[in-house]
Design a protein around this motif. Sequence first.
Motif, short mmCIF file in Angstrom:
data_model
loop_
_atom_site.label_atom_id
_atom_site.label_comp_id
_atom_site.label_asym_id
_atom_site.label_seq_id
_atom_site.Cartn_x
_atom_site.Cartn_y
_atom_site.Cartn_z
N THR A 126 -44.02 23.28 -36.58
CA THR A 126 -43.52 22.12 -37.32
C THR A 126 -42.47 21.38 -36.51
O THR A 126 -42.50 20.15 -36.42
CB THR A 126 -42.92 22.57 -38.66
N VAL A 127 -41.57 22.13 -35.90
CA VAL A 127 -40.52 21.51 -35.08
C VAL A 127 -41.13 20.83 -33.86
O VAL A 127 -40.72 19.72 -33.49
CB VAL A 127 -39.46 22.56 -34.68
N ILE A 128 -42.12 21.45 -33.23
CA ILE A 128 -42.78 20.86 -32.06
C ILE A 128 -43.42 19.52 -32.43
O ILE A 128 -43.23 18.52 -31.73
CB ILE A 128 -43.85 21.82 -31.49
N PHE A 129 -44.18 19.49 -33.54
CA PHE A 129 -44.82 18.23 -33.94
C PHE A 129 -43.80 17.18 -34.37
O PHE A 129 -44.00 15.99 -34.15
CB PHE A 129 -45.84 18.47 -35.05
N LEU A 130 -42.68 17.62 -34.96
CA LEU A 130 -41.63 16.67 -35.31
C LEU A 130 -41.02 16.04 -34.07
O LEU A 130 -40.81 14.82 -34.01
CB LEU A 130 -40.55 17.38 -36.14
N VAL A 131 -40.76 16.84 -33.04
CA VAL A 131 -40.21 16.32 -31.79
C VAL A 131 -41.20 15.37 -31.12
O VAL A 131 -40.81 14.30 -30.63
CB VAL A 131 -39.81 17.48 -30.85
N ILE A 132 -42.48 15.74 -31.11
CA ILE A 132 -43.50 14.86 -30.53
C ILE A 132 -43.54 13.52 -31.29
O ILE A 132 -43.62 12.45 -30.68
CB ILE A 132 -44.88 15.53 -30.57
N ALA A 133 -43.45 13.58 -32.61
CA ALA A 133 -43.48 12.36 -33.41
C ALA A 133 -42.26 11.49 -33.12
O ALA A 133 -42.39 10.26 -33.01
CB ALA A 133 -43.52 12.70 -34.89
N LEU A 134 -41.09 12.10 -32.98
CA LEU A 134 -39.88 11.33 -32.70
C LEU A 134 -39.94 10.68 -31.32
O LEU A 134 -39.61 9.50 -31.16
CB LEU A 134 -38.65 12.22 -32.81
N ILE A 135 -40.39 11.43 -30.33
CA ILE A 135 -40.50 10.87 -28.97
C ILE A 135 -41.54 9.75 -28.93
O ILE A 135 -41.30 8.68 -28.35
CB ILE A 135 -40.84 11.98 -27.96
N ALA A 136 -42.69 9.98 -29.57
CA ALA A 136 -43.73 8.95 -29.58
C ALA A 136 -43.27 7.71 -30.34
O ALA A 136 -43.60 6.59 -29.96
CB ALA A 136 -45.01 9.51 -30.20
N GLY A 137 -42.50 7.91 -31.40
CA GLY A 137 -41.99 6.77 -32.16
C GLY A 137 -41.01 5.94 -31.33
O GLY A 137 -41.04 4.71 -31.38
N VAL A 138 -40.16 6.61 -30.58
CA VAL A 138 -39.19 5.90 -29.74
C VAL A 138 -39.90 5.14 -28.63
O VAL A 138 -39.54 4.01 -28.30
CB VAL A 138 -38.15 6.89 -29.16
N LEU A 139 -40.93 5.75 -28.05
CA LEU A 139 -41.65 5.12 -26.95
C LEU A 139 -42.68 4.09 -27.42
O LEU A 139 -43.24 3.37 -26.60
CB LEU A 139 -42.33 6.18 -26.08
N GLY A 140 -42.95 4.04 -28.72
CA GLY A 140 -43.83 3.01 -29.25
C GLY A 140 -45.30 3.38 -29.35
O GLY A 140 -46.16 2.51 -29.48
N PHE A 141 -45.62 4.66 -29.31
CA PHE A 141 -47.02 5.09 -29.47
C PHE A 141 -47.27 5.31 -30.95
O PHE A 141 -47.12 6.41 -31.46
CB PHE A 141 -47.30 6.36 -28.68
N GLY A 142 -47.69 4.27 -31.65
CA GLY A 142 -47.82 4.32 -33.10
C GLY A 142 -48.79 5.35 -33.61
O GLY A 142 -48.50 6.10 -34.53
N GLY A 143 -49.98 5.42 -33.04
CA GLY A 143 -50.99 6.35 -33.52
C GLY A 143 -50.61 7.80 -33.31
O GLY A 143 -50.79 8.64 -34.19
N VAL A 144 -50.04 8.08 -32.14
CA VAL A 144 -49.63 9.45 -31.84
C VAL A 144 -48.47 9.86 -32.75
O VAL A 144 -48.44 10.98 -33.26
CB VAL A 144 -49.22 9.58 -30.36
N ALA A 145 -47.54 8.96 -32.98
CA ALA A 145 -46.38 9.27 -33.81
C ALA A 145 -46.80 9.55 -35.25
O ALA A 145 -46.33 10.50 -35.87
CB ALA A 145 -45.38 8.13 -33.78
N SER A 146 -47.71 8.74 -35.78
CA SER A 146 -48.12 8.96 -37.17
C SER A 146 -48.93 10.24 -37.30
O SER A 146 -48.81 10.94 -38.30
CB SER A 146 -48.91 7.76 -37.68
#
Length: 53
Positions: free
Chosen positions: A5-25
């Motif tokens: 859960t923490v791994i996917f949360l970190v991936i979502a936060l990094i992807a959100g900051v970098l602007g990868f919408g599909g990966v973040a969601s």
Amino acid sequence: MLYWTVIFLVIALIAGVLGFGGVASAASGIAKFLFVLFILLFLASLVLGQGWI
């Protein structure tokens, strides 16, 4: 399993900051699902008497 859960949360936060919408969601959806699953398993273990009491 809370680790995932923490791994996917970190991936979502990094992807959100970098602007990868599909990966973040997708990553945030997986993290939310795992979080709810672990909460339900924790509550079930408490109800069944296998908790910390």
